[in-house]
Design a protein around this motif. Structure first.
Motif, PDB file in Angstrom:
ATOM      1  N   LEU A  68     110.719  40.800 101.817  1.00  0.00           N
ATOM      2  CA  LEU A  68     110.099  40.831 100.494  1.00  0.00           C
ATOM      3  C   LEU A  68     109.308  39.559 100.210  1.00  0.00           C
ATOM      4  O   LEU A  68     108.115  39.604  99.911  1.00  0.00           O
ATOM      5  N   LEU A  69     109.950  38.420 100.282  1.00  0.00           N
ATOM      6  CA  LEU A  69     109.264  37.175  99.938  1.00  0.00           C
ATOM      7  C   LEU A  69     108.121  36.855 100.901  1.00  0.00           C
ATOM      8  O   LEU A  69     107.060  36.389 100.458  1.00  0.00           O
ATOM      9  N   PRO A  70     108.265  37.099 102.214  1.00  0.00           N
ATOM     10  CA  PRO A  70     107.099  36.911 103.080  1.00  0.00           C
ATOM     11  C   PRO A  70     105.905  37.779 102.676  1.00  0.00           C
ATOM     12  O   PRO A  70     104.750  37.320 102.737  1.00  0.00           O
ATOM     13  N   ALA A  71     106.160  39.024 102.265  1.00  0.00           N
ATOM     14  CA  ALA A  71     105.062  39.897 101.848  1.00  0.00           C
ATOM     15  C   ALA A  71     104.408  39.380 100.570  1.00  0.00           C
ATOM     16  O   ALA A  71     103.180  39.405 100.438  1.00  0.00           O
TER      17      ALA A  71
ATOM     18  N   ALA B 280     105.262  40.417 109.335  1.00  0.00           N
ATOM     19  CA  ALA B 280     105.549  41.012 110.637  1.00  0.00           C
ATOM     20  C   ALA B 280     105.073  42.455 110.628  1.00  0.00           C
ATOM     21  O   ALA B 280     104.776  43.028 109.578  1.00  0.00           O
ATOM     22  N   ALA B 281     105.012  43.041 111.810  1.00  0.00           N
ATOM     23  CA  ALA B 281     104.611  44.445 111.914  1.00  0.00           C
ATOM     24  C   ALA B 281     105.549  45.316 111.089  1.00  0.00           C
ATOM     25  O   ALA B 281     106.761  45.143 111.122  1.00  0.00           O
ATOM     26  N   GLY B 282     104.969  46.227 110.324  1.00  0.00           N
ATOM     27  CA  GLY B 282     105.768  47.127 109.513  1.00  0.00           C
ATOM     28  C   GLY B 282     106.083  46.619 108.125  1.00  0.00           C
ATOM     29  O   GLY B 282     106.689  47.332 107.323  1.00  0.00           O
ATOM     30  N   ASP B 283     105.702  45.372 107.807  1.00  0.00           N
ATOM     31  CA  ASP B 283     105.949  44.844 106.472  1.00  0.00           C
ATOM     32  C   ASP B 283     105.154  45.620 105.431  1.00  0.00           C
ATOM     33  O   ASP B 283     104.069  46.157 105.717  1.00  0.00           O
ATOM     34  N   ARG B 284     105.676  45.674 104.223  1.00  0.00           N
ATOM     35  CA  ARG B 284     104.960  46.286 103.115  1.00  0.00           C
ATOM     36  C   ARG B 284     103.709  45.455 102.815  1.00  0.00           C
ATOM     37  O   ARG B 284     103.778  44.234 102.672  1.00  0.00           O
TER      38      ARG B 284
ATOM     39  N   THR C 262     118.905  35.342 103.097  1.00  0.00           N
ATOM     40  CA  THR C 262     118.024  36.368 103.654  1.00  0.00           C
ATOM     41  C   THR C 262     116.711  36.421 102.882  1.00  0.00           C
ATOM     42  O   THR C 262     115.621  36.446 103.468  1.00  0.00           O
ATOM     43  N   PHE C 263     116.813  36.413 101.575  1.00  0.00           N
ATOM     44  CA  PHE C 263     115.650  36.432 100.692  1.00  0.00           C
ATOM     45  C   PHE C 263     114.798  35.177 100.887  1.00  0.00           C
ATOM     46  O   PHE C 263     113.583  35.252 101.092  1.00  0.00           O
TER      47      PHE C 263
ATOM     48  N   THR D  19      98.219  38.162  88.020  1.00  0.00           N
ATOM     49  CA  THR D  19      99.624  37.917  88.350  1.00  0.00           C
ATOM     50  C   THR D  19     100.351  39.216  88.659  1.00  0.00           C
ATOM     51  O   THR D  19     100.325  40.162  87.870  1.00  0.00           O
ATOM     52  N   ALA D  20     101.007  39.256  89.796  1.00  0.00           N
ATOM     53  CA  ALA D  20     101.871  40.386  90.150  1.00  0.00           C
ATOM     54  C   ALA D  20     103.317  40.026  89.824  1.00  0.00           C
ATOM     55  O   ALA D  20     103.730  38.868  89.921  1.00  0.00           O
ATOM     56  N   VAL D  21     104.088  41.039  89.454  1.00  0.00           N
ATOM     57  CA  VAL D  21     105.505  40.872  89.153  1.00  0.00           C
ATOM     58  C   VAL D  21     106.312  41.703  90.146  1.00  0.00           C
ATOM     59  O   VAL D  21     106.013  42.890  90.354  1.00  0.00           O
ATOM     60  N   HIS D  22     107.323  41.087  90.746  1.00  0.00           N
ATOM     61  CA  HIS D  22     108.205  41.787  91.672  1.00  0.00           C
ATOM     62  C   HIS D  22     109.649  41.596  91.197  1.00  0.00           C
ATOM     63  O   HIS D  22     110.057  40.481  90.871  1.00  0.00           O
ATOM     64  N   ILE D  23     110.410  42.689  91.172  1.00  0.00           N
ATOM     65  CA  ILE D  23     111.792  42.665  90.688  1.00  0.00           C
ATOM     66  C   ILE D  23     112.694  43.228  91.776  1.00  0.00           C
ATOM     67  O   ILE D  23     112.430  44.315  92.310  1.00  0.00           O
ATOM     68  N   THR D  24     113.753  42.507  92.101  1.00  0.00           N
ATOM     69  CA  THR D  24     114.661  42.947  93.149  1.00  0.00           C
ATOM     70  C   THR D  24     116.076  42.484  92.829  1.00  0.00           C
ATOM     71  O   THR D  24     116.367  42.014  91.730  1.00  0.00           O
TER      72      THR D  24
END
Length: 384
Positions: free
Chosen positions: A19-22, A34-38, A96-97, A244-249
């Motif tokens: 998530l955070l890399p994307a 990486a390959a397959g990332d969102r 992990t995050f 600005t994008a917002v991401h919630i997890t």
């Protein structure tokens, strides 16, 4: 003949690590995806909110308390369900995050973890008497990578997080802003976003997890807390500056386990025999065994727990991919036997666990979908 060792549920054997890399990549940070990332649309700024304990299954079941989050979750273009990884516990998931790596590489393998260098178990949340955080988790974090490429990285949370062992191991990089209430943290996040043309803001909120532990995730108190969170997150989204994008997890889900469904090692001599160090937590225990005792420990725990748990060797868990790729330095931190609960049961040790932990209703740590599945909800950048 033993049944095959299960993997993580369905397609949830990863996700939080990506998530955070994307998100950072959407801001122009290189070398993280990486390959397959969102793939995310470009944004000038992004804020990532991690709500401790907001499992995807819980949000689906109790979404009536959260109209804003429910609306996002109902739009496939804005919502995916990902896996926290194993074990599904805060210390591991935060690493992990923050690192973009699975537990077998970052090395924070549980709520309580065995340190081979000292022969002791320490708590990876409190980090009391723990090892040097940068040695324990030496990999570069995503926040460090983003800051190195000129992104204004701001982490918003309670004051005691600043400089803590877990923060230095898992979430180091950028600057820290302390705020107590969720409203104050939202205000701090909005201020940080408005103050920089290129920013990555991380906001943590832990009270939903606390309420779930104490009262249960099926309680009215949990629903009330979710309502408050939903309102503040809606305010964050509506008040964000253009671009600005917002991401919630979240870091994990949760299940309720009645107190009468606990086994106590203090009164279970057959389970206690051969166990030198008890690590992990009541839903997912890692057993470090006396020399030569691992086979007997494995058999005793499999017989006693039966269908309520998956009890495997360290080698079996690693082969099944529970921790992702495992570095040689990390391998001895994992117990020779792992007992992870699949039924409505937990295993405690009243000689070791604090009374406050023994009294908790909501628990997590295992590999069930209820504990592993977490949401990733996105509000895209607009008007850049």
């Amino acid at each position: 003949m033993r049944s095959p060792v299960p993997g993580l549920p369905e397609q949830l054997d990863g996700g939080l690590d990506r998530l955070l890399p994307a998100v950072a990549s959407s801001l122009g940070v290189t070398g993280l995806c990486a390959a397959g990332d969102r793939t995310l649309a470009h944004a000038d700024r992004a804020v990532v909110v991690l709500v401790d304990g907001l499992g995807a299954e819980l949000l689906a079941r109790r979404g009536g308390h959260a109209p804003f989050l429910r609306r996002l979750a109902g739009q496939p273009s804005r919502a995916v369900t990902i896996g926290s990884g194993f074990p599904s516990t805060t210390a591991t998931s935060m690493a992990t995050f923050g690192s973009g790596l699975r537990a077998g590489r970052h090395g924070l393998v549980g709520y309580e973890a065995f340190d081979p260098a000292t022969g002791r178990v320490f708590n990876e949340l409190s980090w009391e008497d723990g090892p040097d955080p940068r040695t324990w988790q030496p990999h570069r974090t995503v926040f460090e990578a983003a800051a190195a490429e000129g992104v204004d990285v701001v982490r918003v949370g309670p004051a005691f997080f600043d400089g803590s062992g877990l923060t230095r191991a898992a979430l180091r990089g950028g600057r820290f802003v302390a705020a107590d209430s969720l409203a104050a943290r939202v205000d701090a996040a909005l201020t940080a976003l408005r103050s920089s043309p290129r920013a990555l803001v991380y906001l943590y909120w832990g009270d939903l997890d606390k309420v779930g532990h104490v009262h249960g995730c099926s309680s009215w108190q949990w629903g009330d807390e979710l309502e408050s969170i939903d309102a503040e997150l809606a305010r964050l989204a509506s008040g964000r500056p253009p671009g600005t994008a917002v991401h919630i997890t979240a870091d994990h889900g949760m299940v309720d386990v009645p107190l009468h469904r606990r086994l106590d090692l203090a009164h279970e001599p057959d389970l206690d025999a051969g166990v030198e160090h008890l690590a992990g937590e009541p839903r997912s225990l890692q057993l470090h065994c006396a020399p030569g005792a691992a086979a007997e420990v494995l058999a005793a725990w499999q017989e006693r727990l039966g269908a309520d748990a998956v009890v495997v060797t360290r080698d079996e868990a690693i082969t099944a991919g529970w921790f992702g790729p495992v570095e040689d330095r990390v391998r001895p931190r994992v117990g020779e036997v792992i007992a992870t609960m699949t039924g409505e049961v937990a295993v405690v040790d009243s000689r070791h666990h604090r009374p406050e932990l023994l009294a908790l209703i909501g628990l997590h740590g295992s590999l069930t979908r209820e504990e592993v599945a977490v949401p990733w909800l996105t509000v895209e950048a607009e008007g850049a």
